[in-house]
Each structure stands twice: as structure tokens, then as C-alpha cells.
Design an enzyme around this catalytic site. Structure first.
Site, PDB file in Angstrom:
ATOM      1  N   TRP A 277     -51.134 -44.812  -5.763  1.00  0.00           N
ATOM      2  CA  TRP A 277     -50.065 -43.671  -5.610  1.00  0.00           C
ATOM      3  C   TRP A 277     -50.381 -42.406  -6.301  1.00  0.00           C
ATOM      4  O   TRP A 277     -49.798 -41.746  -6.372  1.00  0.00           O
ATOM      5  CB  TRP A 277     -48.832 -44.135  -6.208  1.00  0.00           C
ATOM      6  CG  TRP A 277     -48.325 -45.624  -5.733  1.00  0.00           C
ATOM      7  CD1 TRP A 277     -47.229 -45.575  -4.527  1.00  0.00           C
ATOM      8  CD2 TRP A 277     -48.585 -46.820  -6.073  1.00  0.00           C
ATOM      9  NE1 TRP A 277     -47.342 -47.057  -4.522  1.00  0.00           N
ATOM     10  CE2 TRP A 277     -47.945 -47.837  -5.198  1.00  0.00           C
ATOM     11  CE3 TRP A 277     -49.523 -47.177  -7.097  1.00  0.00           C
ATOM     12  CZ2 TRP A 277     -47.948 -49.092  -5.414  1.00  0.00           C
ATOM     13  CZ3 TRP A 277     -49.606 -48.744  -7.184  1.00  0.00           C
ATOM     14  CH2 TRP A 277     -49.005 -49.934  -6.333  1.00  0.00           C
ATOM     15  N   ASP A 278     -51.749 -42.316  -6.843  1.00  0.00           N
ATOM     16  CA  ASP A 278     -52.175 -41.111  -7.656  1.00  0.00           C
ATOM     17  C   ASP A 278     -51.430 -41.079  -8.941  1.00  0.00           C
ATOM     18  O   ASP A 278     -50.828 -39.938  -9.199  1.00  0.00           O
ATOM     19  CB  ASP A 278     -51.865 -39.728  -6.650  1.00  0.00           C
ATOM     20  CG  ASP A 278     -52.705 -38.707  -7.269  1.00  0.00           C
ATOM     21  OD1 ASP A 278     -53.566 -38.902  -8.160  1.00  0.00           O
ATOM     22  OD2 ASP A 278     -52.583 -37.300  -6.988  1.00  0.00           O
ATOM     23  N   MET A 279     -51.149 -42.215  -9.505  1.00  0.00           N
ATOM     24  CA  MET A 279     -50.390 -42.174 -10.928  1.00  0.00           C
ATOM     25  C   MET A 279     -51.208 -42.223 -11.629  1.00  0.00           C
ATOM     26  O   MET A 279     -51.204 -43.185 -12.662  1.00  0.00           O
ATOM     27  CB  MET A 279     -49.497 -43.252 -10.612  1.00  0.00           C
ATOM     28  CG  MET A 279     -48.206 -43.185  -9.900  1.00  0.00           C
ATOM     29  SD  MET A 279     -47.056 -42.000 -10.052  1.00  0.00           S
ATOM     30  CE  MET A 279     -46.646 -41.182  -8.750  1.00  0.00           C
TER      31      MET A 279
END
Length: 797
Positions: free
Chosen positions: A474-476
Site C-alpha cells: 500500500w506504500d505505507m
């Protein structure tokens, strides 16, 4: 008005209402099929009936319209409560239209026969009823406006068990990106207070002259926080040009232009700041030899084309003994050396002997991109001392003729924090490349994916790590410099590190060993990975968090009117959404918190004496849609440049999918999630609870009409807190610098900025006066006005 014109306006009104009704009926029926609210279809049918009655000039139209407004009001309060901004789009068309229907040229043309109220028009009955219902709607809205149900009203407790403020040399009031190596964004200056902050005036302004050009990417930004050492202020511009300014007047002392290569395919063009080092008397290098006399003060500058410069702090000339005549090639050691794929967007962390450097690696292009390796260099010679390559089974393996750093390994694009007393540097890491599909990642790449790692400053050896997200698709990543603070408790001082995350979590760890101080239990998360990928069954959830406690619902979808609100509800229902950590999908996934995160690179500010943290979380959902390979999405590069932005279609070569990423917006370009989208909050460090929380920022510079409505808007940048009890913030999408009371969050002062202030302010003293400095140059992909301003405020008479 003549009767003929009245009839024409009545007919036109009937047609307009019919159009509204048809839209709501068709859209509402679609929403019902998606298992959404039936209100819009019912309202559409009702509006069509009202239009028919108006066409036939029947006064019953007013009775029916009054019933619709009354029912809408009841439904709106039932769905949204007394939340002004949630109620507004449900009635901002119906109420003005109701007022229009009450005007004499409409009512005079309505037939009395159908209403039974006498001759000569609709009569007073339906007009009075409709007027009463509209008045009641205004009262309901007024009640909602009087109280912000999202706010937390509280007061920071008086100072008690105070921790000492970080030590600062007499004139080094801001010698590092975060104020100090601790990343606290705190100034121990107290000349500016809540009582006098209203007297702040612009002391000086400097313009860099560095503006976007034709070969720049869409995301050209000004995100810099200057340094102040001695009587000089050091700042940089998007093309990594360094400026040394007189701290009292803003006059230019020197500048250095590294002549950065420009390419519209770069994902970023930004400079968040420079780093500083002063040679101490009797200092030695990492090898134990006496430190060179050259460049007793040094400015370190990373560049977007993958270089690192060391400059003389007094003259701006490159330090000849550092690397190759003053510069290092940061692409060295990686197999992939394409310019723009590895970018030094943030300054290094600097200690007495070691300079620790990470870098941004192009997102979502391919797995064959430069390594995100973290490296330690000798601060004087630039010699590589150690490496921490998070994607390598042996992360400390040094490069050689037969070994390159691991392609696409987790990188660190923001500044690290340092505790020289413990001998540790705390490095925030992102995920392996690409971000949105991870089926090809190795176990080694998974170990430190989106984690905070604590490394030995001298050797680069891992002391401990803490993973913020498991198997991040999630590109977290950990997006901000963590903040160090010694928390005062009745049992004694606890050395803590606060780690703000995109997920909205703030992880609070003992910085000696990484043990959680605030519990962060693993919680189950949605499953159903994309083909070929996998997911972690659980994710950590800190008990200190701004993440949404409940899943989003259709009732929280928003818009400027009921029409685009309906569109947002339809879009919401068509996407996959099972709560936080819903996996990416071909169908399209609603990602909330979104890719920008609830916390970004601005981090949080820590007041160590009041034992309070200041945070500015934001809430903007994103949409992530996996795109199978095909004609428009080839499996390998075809000679095209990589995308010059992190939005839109991302190729993710080497995986079965590309990814289309974007903000979750209505057809009118308005966020589909109801506000607030940006807030300011205070956290008591002794209890790790939120003391106060308020929305911040207006839509003045976002809306077609520049009305300063306080919705709480998205932000990029962080807060500054001072010993004087004032919090300063720019970073909002409206062009303002604001000052707040640290005690309760009250707005004390604000001033209009000439461009977007997507940066973090800082403070220093010069000549007995305290200054507040903000750099305002806007942000290309954030959509704020571009500029080139450095502005300093101080107290006027």
C-alpha cells in the site's frame, strides 16, 4: 415582473427540477443496485413529481417540496448527525431552490383550484409551510455550525515533571533538519508568546529565483526547512541550489549551484534541506587521524541526480578533500545507475564522525532499480565506512568488483534521527520496489520492509528493528523522521522514540531496544491478495493512533452538492473496500488512509518541557487499481521515460500488473470523503492521549470562489513548537502561516503567504530578536501556487 415572464420562469424552474430529479432517479437506482442508500432515488421521484405539478401550475408542488425538504433534513441528521460540513451538501441545493419557489412570480402562477386556498395564486398556506420548513433547516444547520463534533476540546496540563531541553550552542539555533538530530522540531526560544504573537511582522524576504522549467517533472516542490548556524541561514531550492543568507537581514552571502541534471521523467525535484557539521577542537576522523583543517564548518547537499556535496560553510566552495574534489557519486555500488532513479531528496544525518545517507528510489517503475542501501561515510573524507542493505541476506556486505547492492531493496527517503549518547541512528525505511505488488519479494527484502531500523553509528550493524507494516503493498512506508524525547514519569525518565506512520499510527518505542512503550497489538486485516501475491493476516495497531476506528461508509461520502455526493457514493460502492489494509485489486481498491498517509514527511513536533507532541494528521483516501499487462501496459520498458509523477499509471515492470494510483475525488475534483481532511492535535506524552484536536485550513485557494471556509484541508509539512508556548504551521493547501496556543490549540495569529507553504517552519535568535522562518514555493503535484520565497518574521513594536 410581467405575468408572461413569471410564467416563463416557472416553466424554466419546472424543467430544471425535472433534470435534477431525473439525475437523482437514475443515479439513485444505480446506487440501490449497489446496495446503497435509497434516498436519492426517492428524492428523484419526488422532484419529478414536483416538476410535473409546477408544469401544471399546481400549488401542491409547494406542499410536496416542503415534505421533501423535511424528509431530507431528517434523513441527513440521522445519517450524519449535527455535523455542519456533512449536512451542507445534502441541502445546499434544496434550500436555495426552496427559497426560489417561494418568490411571488412563482407562487402567483400556481392554480388555486388544486390547492383549495382561494383565487389569485397559491395562497399563504403552502408558502408559510415551506418557509417554516426552510427556517427549521437553517436552525438545524446553525446548531451544527455552532459545534464541531470532530474537535476535541482540552488543555495541556501545566508543566510538572519537566524533561531538560536539548542542548544548543549559543548561536546554533537550528543546526539540523529537525531542529536537532533528535527530530523534535522544537525551539527553546521563548521571546514570542501567546500574548505577543499577534505583533509578528515580516522582517525580511528573499527570493531564490529558482522556478520550474520546461524539463522539470510535475512534482517539483519546495519542502525545505533551513538551518541556522552562527549568523548564517542555510537553505536550498528545488534544483538543489544552496543559499547562505544573513540571518538578520536575509541578504545573500553566497550560493552554490550543483548544476543538477533535469529530466521530466524524474519522479521528484525537491530539496528538503541541507546538513551541517562543525569540526570540534581536537577532533579525529573515523580512522582516528586528526581532522583536516579544511572546511571547519561544512554543509552537506544531496542532489536529485544522485550526488552528495560537502561545501565550506563560510564560502560555499566544495571541500576538496571530500570524495572526488567535494562530491560523492551515490549511485556507486548499485548495478542500476540511470540518472533520476536514485535521488537525494533529504539531507543526511550527521554525527561527530559519521554521515548517514539514504535516498529516494523511483517508485513503482520496476524491480530493477537502484538499491535503497543506507550508508555511513566519513564526514571529512567521504570514505564509505559501512553499508546497511536491507534487501541483502547479509545487510552489511560491502560493494566489490563482484558484488552490487541489492536492486530495489527498502530505501530511506526521509531524514534519520540520531542519539549519539546511545550510539544509534534511527532509519525509517520504505518498501521494496515496486510498492503495490510484492509477489516477487525475497525473505530478506521482507525483513525490514517499511520498518524502523536502529543501526550502530560506527559500524552500521543492526541493534533492533520494528516493522510498521508487514508485506507492504500500500506504500505505507515509515514516511517521517522519528522524534526522540525523554518522557518524564513518576518512575523516572524513559528514553522514547515516537514514530509517526502513514497508517495514522504513532508507534512509541523504547529507543534503547525497540520495545513498545504504548501497546501495538497485531489485529486481523482483510485478505484476498492479487494473483501471485500474498498478504500478512495481521498488522500492528498502536493504541496511540489517528487511524479511523471504524470502516468508512457511504454516509461519509461527500461532495459540493447532493449530485456529486451521489456520484461519490456510487464510486465508493463500486470499489473494493473492507477497511484499512484492503489489498490492491483489478476491480479497484479504496485505500484509506491513502498513499499520502495520515502522516507524511513533516513528522511531529515535541515540546520536551511541557511533555507534549504536536501532530497534524490528514485524511485523504486514494484509489489503487491493478492494471493487467496489455497493449497499453507492456511487460517491459519500450523506450519511454518513466513517469514524472507518483500518480496515474505506474508500470511496475517485472510484475504481472501495472498500477493506476490517484486521489479519491468526485467528478468535480472534490475529495469524496467528508471533511475534515487536515487537523492539528496535541498529545500528552505522559499519558499518550490526545488532549486537543482541531481542524485547520480553509478552501480559500482550492474552491472556484475564494471563500475562507474552515473545513480542515490536506497538508504537506510539519509543525514547529517553541518554548514560548506557540505552535507554528504552514503546509496547508491555503497559503497561510498560522500560530496556535500550545495549551489548547486556539488560533492566535495568521498571515497570508505569496505561494504554497508546503514546508516546515523553524526559529532562531539573532541580535536579541527571535525569528520565525518559512520557505514558500508551492508544490506541483499538490496543486499549490509555485513561488521562490524565504520569509522571516519577528516581533514588531
Amino acid at each position: 415582473m410581467s405575468p408572461a415572464w413569471g410564467r416563463r420562469l416557472s416553466v424554466a424552474t419546472a424543467v430544471l427540477i425535472a433534470v435534477f430529479g431525473l439525475y437523482l432517479l437514475i443515479g439513485g437506482a444505480w446506487l440501490i443496485l449497489l446496495r446503497g442508500s435509497p434516498y436519492y432515488a426517492i428524492a428523484g421521484i419526488t422532484l419529478l413529481a414536483i416538476a410535473a405539478l409546477l408544469w401544471r401550475r399546481r400549488a401542491a408542488a409547494l406542499w410536496l417540496y416542503a415534505a421533501l425538504v423535511l424528509a431530507t433534513m431528517a434523513w441527513a441528521v440521522w445519517e450524519a448527525g449535527f455535523d455542519f460540513w456533512a449536512l451542507a451538501p445534502r441541502g445546499d441545493v434544496l434550500v436555495p431552490l426552496g427559497v426560489w419557489l417561494m418568490l411571488p412570480f412563482i407562487t402567483r402562477g400556481l392554480s388555486p383550484a388544486a390547492s383549495g386556498v382561494g383565487k389569485g395564486g397559491a395562497g399563504r398556506g403552502p408558502v408559510l409551510v415551506l418557509g417554516g420548513v426552510l427556517a427549521l433547516a437553517v436552525v438545524v444547520v446553525g446548531v451544527a455550525l455552532a459545534h464541531d463534533r470532530h474537535a476535541i476540546q482540552g488543555t495541556v496540563r501545566p508543566m510538572g515533571l519537566e524533561a531538560p531541553a536539548p542542548d544548543q550552542a549559543a548561536t546554533d539555533y537550528w543546526p539540523a533538519y529537525g531542529g536537532s538530530g533528535r527530530g523534535d522540531r522544537y525551539s527553546d526560544l521563548a521571546q514570542i508568546t501567546p500574548g505577543n504573537v499577534g505583533r509578528l511582522k515580516l522582517a525580511w524576504q528573499f527570493r531564490t529565483g529558482d522556478l520550474p522549467g520546461p524539463n522539470d517533472p510535475g512534482e517539483i516542490t519546495t519542502e525545505v526547512t533551513p538551518l541556522k548556524v552562527g549568523d548564517l541561514l542555510y537553505t536550498c531550492s528545488p534544483h538543489q541550489i544552496v543559499f547562505a543568507l544573513d540571518a538578520a537581514t536575509g541578504a545573500l552571502r553566497w550560493k552554490f549551484d550543483p548544476q543538477v541534471q533535469r529530466n521530466p521523467g524524474f519522479q521528484h525535484m525537491t530539496c528538503r534541506g541541507v546538513a551541517f557539521h562543525r569540526t570540534r577542537p581536537g577532533a579525529t576522523t573515523a580512522d582516528g587521524t586528526p581532522a583536516p583543517a579544511e572546511c571547519p564548518t561544512r554543509i552537506y547537499l544531496p542532489t536529485d541526480d544522485g550526488r552528495l556535496f560537502a561545501l565550506d560553510g563560510e564560502t560555499g566552495r566544495p571541500c576538496d578533500g571530500f570524495g572526488d574534489h567535494g562530491q560523492i557519486d551515490l549511485k556507486r555500488g548499485s548495478a542500476v545507475k540511470q540518472v533520476g532513479f536514485y535521488q537525494g531528496t533529504s539531507p543526511p544525518a550527521v554525527t561527530d564522525k559519521v554521515l548517514i545517507m539514504g535516498g529516494a528510489v523511483i517508485d513503482n517503475y520496476s524491480g530493477k532499480v537502484p538499491s535503497g542501501v543506507i550508508r555511513g561515510f566519513d564526514v571529512y573524507s567521504g570514505r564509505l565506512l559501512w553499508a546497511f542493505d536491507a534487501g541483502n541476506p547479509d545487510p552489511n556486505e560491502m560493494p566489490s568488483a563482484t558484488h552490487h547492492f541489492t536492486a530495489g531493496s527498502p530505501n530511506s527517503w526521509i531524514v534519520s534521527a540520531v542519539d549519539e549518547g546511545l550510539g544509534l541512528v534511527y532509519v525509517p525505511l520504505g518498501s521494496s520496489s515496486p510498492d503495490i505488488w510484492g509477489g516477487n519479494r525475497t525473505p530478506a527484502q521482507e525483513r525490514y520492509d517499511s520498518a524502523l531500523v536502529a543501526l550502530d553509528i560506527a559500524t552500521g550493524k543492526l541493534r533492533w528493528s520494528y516493522q510498521n507494516v508487514h508485506h507492504d503493498v500500500w506504500d505505507m512506508d515509515v514516511p517521517a523522521q522519528p522524534s526522540l524525547v525523554d518522557v518524564a514519569t513518576p518512575a523516572g525518565s524513559v528514553p522514547a522514540i515516537y514514530v509517526p506512520a502513514k497508517t495514522g499510527n504513532i508507534f512509541v518505542l523504547d529507543r534503547r531496544d525497540g520495545h513498545p512503550i504504548v501497546p501495538a497489538p497485531e489485529v486481523p486485516v482483510p485478505q484476498g491478495a492479487a494473483p501471485g501475491d500474498r498478504l500478512s493476516p495481521t498488522q500492528p495497531a498502536s493504541q496511540l493512533s489517528f487511524r479511523p476506528r471504524d470502516k468508512l461508509t457511504g454516509a461519509q461520502m461527500w461532495g459540493g452538492t447532493m449530485f456529486d455526493q451521489l456520484a461519490c457514493r456510487i464510486l465508493f460502492k463500486r470499489l473494493r473496500y473492507d477497511g484499512p489494509f484492503t489489498p490492491p485489486s483489478v476491480r479497484g481498491t479504496l485505500v484509506f488512509p491513502g498513499d499520502l498517509g495520515m502522516f507524511e514527511w513533516g513528522g511531529i513536533a515535541i515540546d520536551p518541557r511541557r511533555q507534549v507532541a504536536i501532530a497534524n494528521p490528514m485524511s485523504i483516501p486514494f484509489v489503487s487499481r491493478l492494471v493487467p499487462r496489455g497493449t497499453d501496459n507492456p511487460a517491459a520498458p519500450n523506450g519511454q521515460h518513466p513517469p514524472g509523477t507518483e500518480l496515474g499509471v505506474q508500470p511496475m515492470y517485472g510484475t504481472p500488473f501495472g498500477a493506476n494510483l490517484g486521489v479519491f475525488l468526485s467528478p468535480l475534483g472534490i475529495p469524496c470523503l467528508q471533511p475534515p481532511w487536515g487537523e492539528l492535535a496535541a498529545i500528552d506524552l505522559r499519558t499518550n492521549t490526545v488532549v486537543w484536536r482541531h481542524r485547520v485550513g480553509t478552501i480559500r485557494d482550492m474552491a472556484p470562489v475564494p471563500i475562507p471556509l474552515e473545513l480542515g484541508v490536506p497538508m504537506l509539512g510539519g509543525p514547529l513548537v517553541t518554548a514560548g508556548g506557540v505552535v507554528f504551521l504552514t503546509s496547508t493547501m491555503d497559503y497561510a502561516i498560522r500560530a496556535f496556543d500550545v495549551t489548547d490549540g486556539r488560533l492566535l495569529w495568521q498571515d497570508r503567504l505569496p505561494a504554497g507553504g508546503q514546508s516546515t517552519p523553524m526559529s532562531y535568535e539573532q541580535g536579541g530578536r527571535q525569528y520565525i522562518v518559512t520557505v514558500d514555493g508551492g508544490h506541483g503535484s499538490f496543486g499549490t501556487k509555485i513561488g521562490d520565497y524565504v520569509r522571516a518574521y519577528t516581533l514588531g513594536n
